[in-house]
Design an enzyme around this catalytic site. Structure first.
Site, mmCIF file in Angstrom:
data_model
loop_
_atom_site.group_PDB
_atom_site.id
_atom_site.type_symbol
_atom_site.label_atom_id
_atom_site.label_comp_id
_atom_site.label_asym_id
_atom_site.label_seq_id
_atom_site.Cartn_x
_atom_site.Cartn_y
_atom_site.Cartn_z
ATOM 1 N N ASP A 1 39.369 15.419 -11.115
ATOM 2 C CA ASP A 1 38.388 16.472 -11.405
ATOM 3 C C ASP A 1 37.351 16.620 -10.307
ATOM 4 O O ASP A 1 36.257 17.128 -10.562
ATOM 5 C CB ASP A 1 37.673 16.156 -12.729
ATOM 6 C CG ASP A 1 38.634 16.096 -13.895
ATOM 7 O OD1 ASP A 1 39.390 17.061 -14.069
ATOM 8 O OD2 ASP A 1 38.637 15.090 -14.603
ATOM 9 N N CYS B 1 0.849 -1.194 0.000
ATOM 10 C CA CYS B 1 0.000 0.000 0.000
ATOM 11 C C CYS B 1 0.887 1.247 0.000
ATOM 12 O O CYS B 1 1.589 1.521 0.973
ATOM 13 C CB CYS B 1 -0.915 -0.010 1.226
ATOM 14 S SG CYS B 1 -1.755 1.549 1.533
ATOM 15 N N ASP C 1 36.163 16.834 -19.615
ATOM 16 C CA ASP C 1 37.613 16.908 -19.473
ATOM 17 C C ASP C 1 38.196 16.194 -20.699
ATOM 18 O O ASP C 1 37.500 15.386 -21.325
ATOM 19 C CB ASP C 1 38.035 16.227 -18.173
ATOM 20 C CG ASP C 1 39.542 16.267 -17.985
ATOM 21 O OD1 ASP C 1 40.129 17.342 -18.184
ATOM 22 O OD2 ASP C 1 40.123 15.225 -17.654
#
Length: 777
Positions: free
Chosen positions: A678, A92, A480
Site C-alpha cells: 500500500d 538553556c 486496507d
C-alpha cells in the site's frame, strides 16, 4: 551581504571544447548563478551560487543547457552529508534556539536542527567533503553561545565531563555563600556602608556568573538575552537603593535555573530510560574463544551467542537453542515469543531462558533496534505546529516585553501628576524579569518528545511531533482489508464447479494457473491442492494487476481471477453470494467454476473501530480489491461506516483523494495498511500508518507512523497518546502565559515585587517541565 557558495561539479562525457565555452556562457546567465567556469580538460564546472547551492531546478536547467550540445552530458556533483553532534550540558532552551539559527546560517549548510530534549544537533550539508569544516564552526558557535557545553561526537548519553562538573560545583558553592550573605544582610541590622558591602558581595557571588554571560553575549550582539535582562533588573534595584531586591532577583533566578536544570535532566533521563534498548555488547566466537565486542564490530554472517538475561544485539536467525524472547521494548507486548532454530531473532529483544546461537543477518546500523532508536531520535526534526508557534512567539515576546518596560518606566512619570520615576522604573524592572519565555520553550519540546518516547515503548513509532499532533485532528480513518483488519491467512472454504467440470478439476486448474504467484490467495489455493500442479510446458504467463492471472500451458488457455477478469474476456460467470473472496476459473474460454477463499477478522479489530469512534473519529472506511460480498461482510461485522470493494491499486489512491477532499477543513485523513503493497496510498494520506512492521524495513520507510505489531487496536492507543500529549502541551502553554500575564499586570500596578516575579516565573518553568514528563506515561 548575501552568501555565495562555491562548489565543483563534473560534466560526464563532455568531449567538445567549443561546446564547453558556450555552456559556460549560458550557465552564467542563469538566475542564482554568481559565476560559472567550465574546465574542458578536467570536465569540471566550478559553480558559485547565491545562498542555496545547486538546487534541483538549477541542476535541471544546467543539464538542459548541456543537453542542447550533447545529449549524453550529465552533471554529477558533491554528495550531500549528514552528521549529528551532542551538546552535553545544554540546559538553556533560548541558547539552543540561537545555536540552531547560527549553525543553519553557515555556508554550505542545507539544514540544522537542535533537539533540546536529546541535546542533539543534526547538520545537513550540500557537500559531505565540507562537513569537517562545518562541524568545527558549529562547535565554535556552541561554545561561544553556551561556554559550559561539552561537545561530543558519540551518541552515548553520558554526563558532562569532570571539568564541567567541577565548574558547576564551584558555581553552586558561590550561590550558597551568596545566599548566606543575603540572609545575614536581611537578619542583622547593619549601617549603610557595611550593608551595601554585604549585599554587593552577595550579588557578586550569586549573580556574577550571570553578569559575565550577559557581557559576553552583548559583545556578540545578543541584546535581548535573559542574562542581560536579569543583570539590568538587579543593577536597577541597586541604583534605586533597594539592595535586597536586587540580590533577590539574582538569587531566585539562579535557584530557579538550578531547579529548572534538575527538572529538565530528570525529564531527559526518564525519556532516555524509555529508549534504553541499545545493546552494549555482543558475544562472538573469535579464534575459538568467546569474546565480548561492540555490536558495530560484528558483521553479517557472524555467529553470536546470547545468554539468558542478555539483550540480542543484532538481527539474525536462530541456528541453535530454544528460548522465550521478551519483545516488549519493541512491540509493547508483555507476552514472550518462543523461538527455535530457523526463527528470526530481532535486536532489542531480551533472551529470557535458554542459550541461543544466532547467525547475524544485518549489520548493527541496519538492525531493528538501531532503526527504532534513529527513528525516535530523528522525530524531533519534524516539529508540531505548537512548537513552531512557540519558536515564533519567543522571537517577538521578549522584545515586546522589554519595550513595554521602557514605556512603563518613561511614560507614566511624564503624564501622571505626582508620579515618581523611581517608582515606575521599579515596576518596569519587573517586566524585565518575566520577559523570558523559558517555560514554553523548554517544556513543549519535552512534552512532545515524551509522548513519542512513551508511544515507542508501546510498539508505536511516530516519526515526528507533527504527526503526533495531527492525530488530534483525525476526521477519517481508512483501512486496507487484508492483513490490516483481517489476518491475511486465507484458506479454501468452498468450491463450486460448473457443468462439465468437477470440484477437484476446478481446484487443479486454479492451482496450475496460480503456480507462479506469490499472492496469499494463490498460496492458499496451492496449499488446498497439496502443492502446485505440474505446470508442464508453459507457453505464456501474465499477471494482470487487480484482476488475476492468464496462462497458456500444454495448449490450454487458463484464467483465474475475479469477476472483472472474466468479463474482460467475455466469459459468462456464476454470480455467487458467498461470504469470502471468489476466484473464478476458466479453461479454453469456458467457465469452470469458482473457489471461495475466506479470511479471518482479527480479534481486536471490532474493538479498535469502536474505540476510534469514541475518540472522535467521524468516519471509518475500508478499501479493498476484494469482492463486494466479502468486503461488505467484513464491514458489517466491524461496524465500518463505508466500504469500497473491487478496487485496483490506482483506484485506491483515487478513492483516498476523494475522501481527503470530503474531510472537514483542518482535519486529516489517516490510512492504515501493511506498508509494502500500500505504499502509494500511504504516501498520499495526510498520515500514513504501517501495521505489522516488526522487522520490515520497507514498512518503516514508507509510513509516518509505524505499528510494530499487527493489532488494529494500536492505532486507538496512538490516538490516546496524541490526545494526552496535546492536553499536556496546552496546559503548559495556558498556565505559563496566564502566570506571566498575572505578574505583568501586578508589576504594572506596583503590587508584585521583583523577587516574587522571578520566583513565580522560574516556578512556572519547573512545574511545566515536570508536567511534560507525564506524557511519557
Amino acid at each position: 551581504m548575501e552568501t555565495v557558495l562555491r562548489n565543483e561539479y563534473v560534466f560526464d562525457r563532455l568531449c567538445c571544447p567549443d561546446c564547453a565555452k558556450i555552456i559556460e556562457r549560458e550557465i552564467n546567465g542563469l538566475a542564482g548563478v554568481s559565476d560559472a567556469k567550465v574546465d574542458f580538460a578536467t570536465r569540471t564546472l566550478i559553480l558559485s551560487t547565491h545562498g542555496a547551492g545547486l538546487t534541483a531546478p538549477l541542476s535541471r536547467e544546467i543539464e538542459a543547457i548541456a543537453g542542447k550540445y550533447d545529449s549524453g552530458i550529465t552533471l554529477s556533483g558533491p554528495e550531500p552529508g549528514k552528521k549529528s553532534i551532542y551538546l552535553r550540558g545544554l540546559d538553556c532552551a533560548e541558547c539552543a534556539r540561537k545555536i540552531e539559527n547560527a549553525v543553519g546560517r553557515l555556508d554550505g549548510v542545507s539544514a540544522a536542527r537542535l533537539d533540546f530534549a536529546n541535546q542533539r544537533l543534526s547538520i545537513e550539508v550540500y557537500d559531505k567533503n565540507n562537513m569537517p569544516a562545518v562541524l568545527a564552526a558549529a562547535e565554535k558557535i556552541a561554545r561561544e553561545i553556551e561556554p559550559d557545553v561539552s561537545v561530543s561526537y558519540a551518541g552515548d548519553r553520558s554526563d558532562v565531563p569532570a571539568d564541567s562538573k567541577t565548574g558547576r560545583k564551584l558555581s553552586y558553592a558561590g550561590l550558597l555563600i551568596g545566599a548566606a550573605l543575603f540572609a545575614i544582610g536581611l537578619i542583622l541590622g547593619f549601617s549603610p556602608v557595611p550593608r551595601l558591602i554585604i549585599f554587593l558581595a552577595s550579588l557578586i557571588l550569586a549573580g556574577g556568573e550571570i553578569v559575565l554571560k550577559a557581557l559576553r553575549n552583548m559583545v556578540r550582539g545578543s541584546v535581548f538575552d535573559e542574562n542581560l535582562l536579569m543583570s539590568i533588573a538587579a543593577a536597577g534595584a541597586f541604583a534605586l537603593g533597594d539592595y535586597p531586591e536586587g540580590v533577590a532577583v539574582m538569587l531566585f533566578y539562579r535557584v530557579g535555573e538550578l531547579l529548572q536544570d534538575l527538572a529538565v535532566n530528570r525529564s531527559r533521563k526518564s525519556i532516555s530510560a524509555l529508549l534504553d534498548i541499545r545493546p552494549d555488547y555482543a558475544n562472538i566466537m573469535l579464534d575459538g574463544e568467546l569474546k565480548r565486542v561492540s555490536p558495530e564490530q560484528v558483521g553479517v554472517g557472524d555467529m553470536i551467542m546470547v545468554r539468558p538475561g542478555e539483550r540480542i544485539p543484532l538481527d539474525g536467525v536462530v541456528v541453535e537453542g530454544r528460548s522465550a524472547l521478551d519483545t516488549s521494548a519493541l512491540t509493547g507486548e508483555s507476552l514472550p515469543r518462543e523461538v527455535s532454530p530457523g526463527d528470526d531473532a530481532l535486536s532489542g529483544s531480551v533472551n529470557k531462558s535458554g542459550l541461543l546461537t544466532i547467525k547475524v543477518t544485518k549489520e548493527f546500523g541496519e538492525s531493528t533496534v538501531s532503526r527504532i532508536l534513529e527513528l525516535v531520535e530523528n522525530a524531533a526534526g519534524n516539529k508540531a505546529r505548537a512548537e513552531n508557534f512557540i519558536t515564533k512567539f519567543a522571537r517577538y515576546y521578549t522584545p515586546a516585553v522589554v519595550f513595554s518596560a521602557l514605556l512603563l518606566a518613561l511614560v507614566p512619570p511624564l503624564v501622571l501628576p505626582g508620579a515618581l520615576f523611581s517608582d515606575w522604573i521599579k515596576r518596569a524592572l519587573i517586566f524585565l524579569v518575566v520577559s523570558c519565555p523559558c517555560a514554553l520553550v523548554i517544556s513543549i519540546p519535552l512534552g512532545f518528545f515524551g509522548g513519542i518516547g512513551g508511544a515507542s515503548r508501546r510498539g508505536i513509532l511516530i516519526k515526528g511531533s507533527n504527526y503526533l499532533e495531527a492525530l488530534n485532528r483525525v476526521d477519517t480513518v481508512v483501512f486496507d482489508k487484508t492483513g490490516t483488519l483481517t489476518r491475511g491467512s486465507f484458506r479454501v472454504t468452498k468450491i463450486k464447479a460448473s457443468e462439465g467440470f468437477s470440484e477437484d478439476e476446478v481446484l487443479s486448474l486454479a492451482s496450475l494457473a496460480e503456480s507462479f504467484s506469490a499472492h496469499p490467495i494463490a498460496l492458499s489455493i496451492r496449499e488446498a491442492r497439496g502443492g502446485a500442479s505440474d505446470a508442464g510446458s508453459i507457453d505464456g504467463y501474465e499477471e494482470i494487476p487487480g484482476q488475476g492471472v492468464r496462462m497458456s500451458v500444454g495448449g490450454r488457455a487458463l484464467l483465474a481471477g475475479n469477476a472483472k477478469l472474466m468479463k474482460s474476456e467475455n466469459i459468462p460467470l456464476s454470480d455467487g453470494t458467498e461470504h469470502g473472496t471468489l476466484v473464478h476459473v476458466a479453461a479454453d474460454g469456458k467457465y469452470a467454476g469458482y473457489i471461495v477463499i475466506s479470511d479471518q477478522i482479527k480479534p481486536d479489530a471490532a474493538g479498535a473501530i469502536g474505540r476510534l469512534h469514541e475518540s472522535g473519529v467521524k468516519k471509518t472506511v475500508m478499501l479493498t480489491g476484494d469482492s463486494r460480498e466479502a468486503g461488505e461482510r467484513v464491514g458489517s461485522e466491524l461496524g465500518l461506516d463505508e466500504v469500497y470493494t473491487g478496487l485496483l491499486p490506482q483506484e485506491k489512491v483515487e478513492k483516498l483523494e476523494h475522501l481527503i477532499k470530503a474531510a472537514s477543513p483542518g482535519r486529516v485523513v489517516v490510512f492504515v495498511g501493511d506498508g509494502i503493497n500500500d505504499a502509494p496510498v500511504l504516501a498520499r494520506a495526510d498520515v500514513g500508518v504501517a501495521m505489522g512492521a516488526l522487522g520490515s524495513d520497507a514498512a518503516i520507510e514508507a509510513a509516518d507512523i509505524v505499528l510494530m505489531t499487527d493489532e488494529p487496536s494500536k492505532l486507538a492507543d496512538a490516538l490516546g497518546v496524541a490526545k494526552k500529549t496535546h492536553r499536556i502541551v496546552w496546559q503548559n502553554i495556558i498556565f505559563a502565559l496566564s502566570v506571566k500575564a498575572l505578574f505583568l499586570t501586578l508589576g504594572a500596578l506596583g503590587i508584585a515585587t521583583m523577587w516574587e516575579a522571578v520566583f513565580g516565573d522560574v516556578g512556572v518553568t519547573v512545574l511545566a517541565v515536570l508536567n511534560s514528563t507525564r506524557a511519557m506515561r
